[in-house]
Scaffold this active site. Structure first.
Site, PDB file in Angstrom:
ATOM      1  N   ARG A  38       0.820  -1.210   0.000  1.00 33.48           N
ATOM      2  CA  ARG A  38       0.000   0.000   0.000  1.00 33.48           C
ATOM      3  C   ARG A  38       0.855   1.261   0.000  1.00 33.48           C
ATOM      4  O   ARG A  38       0.398   2.333  -0.387  1.00 33.48           O
ATOM      5  CB  ARG A  38      -0.931  -0.006   1.220  1.00 33.48           C
ATOM      6  CG  ARG A  38      -1.986  -1.088   1.164  1.00 33.48           C
ATOM      7  CD  ARG A  38      -2.952  -0.982   2.335  1.00 33.48           C
ATOM      8  NE  ARG A  38      -3.952  -2.044   2.294  1.00 33.48           N
ATOM      9  CZ  ARG A  38      -5.072  -1.990   1.606  1.00 33.48           C
ATOM     10  NH1 ARG A  38      -5.345  -0.918   0.888  1.00 33.48           N
ATOM     11  NH2 ARG A  38      -5.932  -2.997   1.608  1.00 33.48           N
ATOM     12  N   LYS A  92       7.158 -14.213  10.825  1.00 32.16           N
ATOM     13  CA  LYS A  92       6.829 -14.389  12.240  1.00 32.16           C
ATOM     14  C   LYS A  92       6.401 -13.050  12.852  1.00 32.16           C
ATOM     15  O   LYS A  92       6.840 -11.993  12.375  1.00 32.16           O
ATOM     16  CB  LYS A  92       8.022 -15.003  12.993  1.00 32.16           C
ATOM     17  CG  LYS A  92       9.256 -14.086  13.088  1.00 32.16           C
ATOM     18  CD  LYS A  92       9.153 -13.120  14.254  1.00 32.16           C
ATOM     19  CE  LYS A  92      10.203 -12.044  14.195  1.00 32.16           C
ATOM     20  NZ  LYS A  92       9.927 -10.966  15.183  1.00 32.16           N
ATOM     21  N   ASP A 170       7.764  -9.169  20.027  1.00 26.96           N
ATOM     22  CA  ASP A 170       8.044  -9.348  18.612  1.00 26.96           C
ATOM     23  C   ASP A 170       9.455  -9.913  18.431  1.00 26.96           C
ATOM     24  O   ASP A 170       9.628 -10.924  17.739  1.00 26.96           O
ATOM     25  CB  ASP A 170       7.874  -8.043  17.837  1.00 26.96           C
ATOM     26  CG  ASP A 170       8.124  -8.229  16.355  1.00 26.96           C
ATOM     27  OD1 ASP A 170       7.233  -8.735  15.659  1.00 26.96           O
ATOM     28  OD2 ASP A 170       9.228  -7.875  15.896  1.00 26.96           O
TER      29      ASP A 170
END
Length: 313
Positions: A38, A92, A170
């Protein structure tokens, strides 16, 4: 499907540009045919599309997609790709929740599509030799220390602080992907303390206590505010000495001495991932291990949250 797997990369952020594109270029099983973003980021000479729906509408011959988007939006995109009959590589963590990944696994199985939940840190040079060395040892304790500077490794990535973005988990899930690979017994969460900045929705630091099914204590310390040297280390005390995996699994030592790490020639973490993806595509199977994601879900379920000072990049 053609002899080479025609793949499109969806999401052209830092991880795609730093890791996925170079890896695809080095693995002969793949032919990069398009990018989707995008933001308008593209590759010279390759068709670019604003979204995955536009890619499908183009009529291009696609065999697989690598999804490098934030986890919060990945399930919808992955489901659309499965509906097109495309094999799916998930960066991931494979999804924002366990339920999302399980739904994708069932959808892929129903369509005969290969779904790959990738864990790049498992492909670091020291991981498989560490797993082999620990297999016959008695584990006495383990300590995981994953401390890095979010300003360096995730600059401007606001999604990481939003619900489903995992915050310090994360990178922390990379440590858990290694731990669940190398430690011989399953582990579970006993307690967790999470530090969440007053202006964020996800933790910036955490201390977690695990125990495995043999009763062994495993401690994890995560922090996104590390300055100076970064720490990505796992230390395992055993009846035969101390194993240390440093540099995110890339450097293995036993009792402080160098240990062989070339038992498997992976040519780097992400090339290793793409070789594995090619294997499962050609074999017509999936590889979806959610054990690291399950542990993170359990941490959030059992964790005690402390609000700390606001974080400003």
């Amino acid at each position: 499907m053609s002899a080479r797997i025609r793949i499109a990369v969806v999401g052209m952020g830092k991880i795609a540009k730093d890791q996925h594109l170079p890896a695809i270029a080095t693995v002969p099983d793949f032919d990069l045919v398009a990018t989707v973003s995008r933001s308008g980021e593209s590759i010279d000479g390759k068709p670019h599309f604003h979204d995955i729906e536009a890619l499908a509408a183009s009529g291009m011959e696609i065999d697989a997609v690598a999804l490098c988007t934030p986890p919060q939006v990945r399930r919808r995109i992955a489901q659309f790709a499965i509906d097109q009959g495309w094999h799916v590589f998930l960066e991931k963590p494979p999804g924002a929740t366990l339920s999302e990944v399980e739904a994708l696994r069932k959808a892929a199985d129903a369509r005969g599509i290969s779904l790959f939940a990738s864990w790049h840190s498992r492909f670091a040079d020291g991981v498989e030799p560490a797993r082999a060395w620990l297999a016959d040892r008695t584990i006495r304790s383990a300590t995981i220390t994953w401390r890095e500077d979010v300003r360096v490794w995730h600059p401007g990535q606001d999604w990481i602080w939003e619900p489903g973005g995992f915050g310090v988990f994360d990178p922390g899930i990379n440590a858990l992907s290694i731990a669940t690979r190398i430690l011989p017994n399953p582990m579970f969460v006993e307690q967790a303390d999470l530090d969440v900045p007053a202006n964020r929705a996800a933790p910036i630091a955490a201390r977690v206590g695990f125990r495995d099914t043999a009763g062994t204590a495993i401690a994890m310390d995560l922090d996104f505010r590390q300055e100076g040297p970064q720490s990505w280390d796992i230390v395992v005390e055993t009846d035969a000495g101390t194993l240390t995996l440093a540099k995110g699994g890339g450097e293995l030592s036993i009792d402080g001495g160098a240990a062989p790490t070339a038992a498997v020639d992976l040519h780097g973490e992400y090339p290793g991932l793409y070789r594995r993806f090619a294997e499962i595509v050609h074999a017509g199977v999936s590889d979806v291990d959610v054990s690291p994601l399950r542990l993170v879900a359990d941490i959030f379920l059992r964790g005690r949250t402390t609000v700390v000072e606001p974080f400003v990049e």
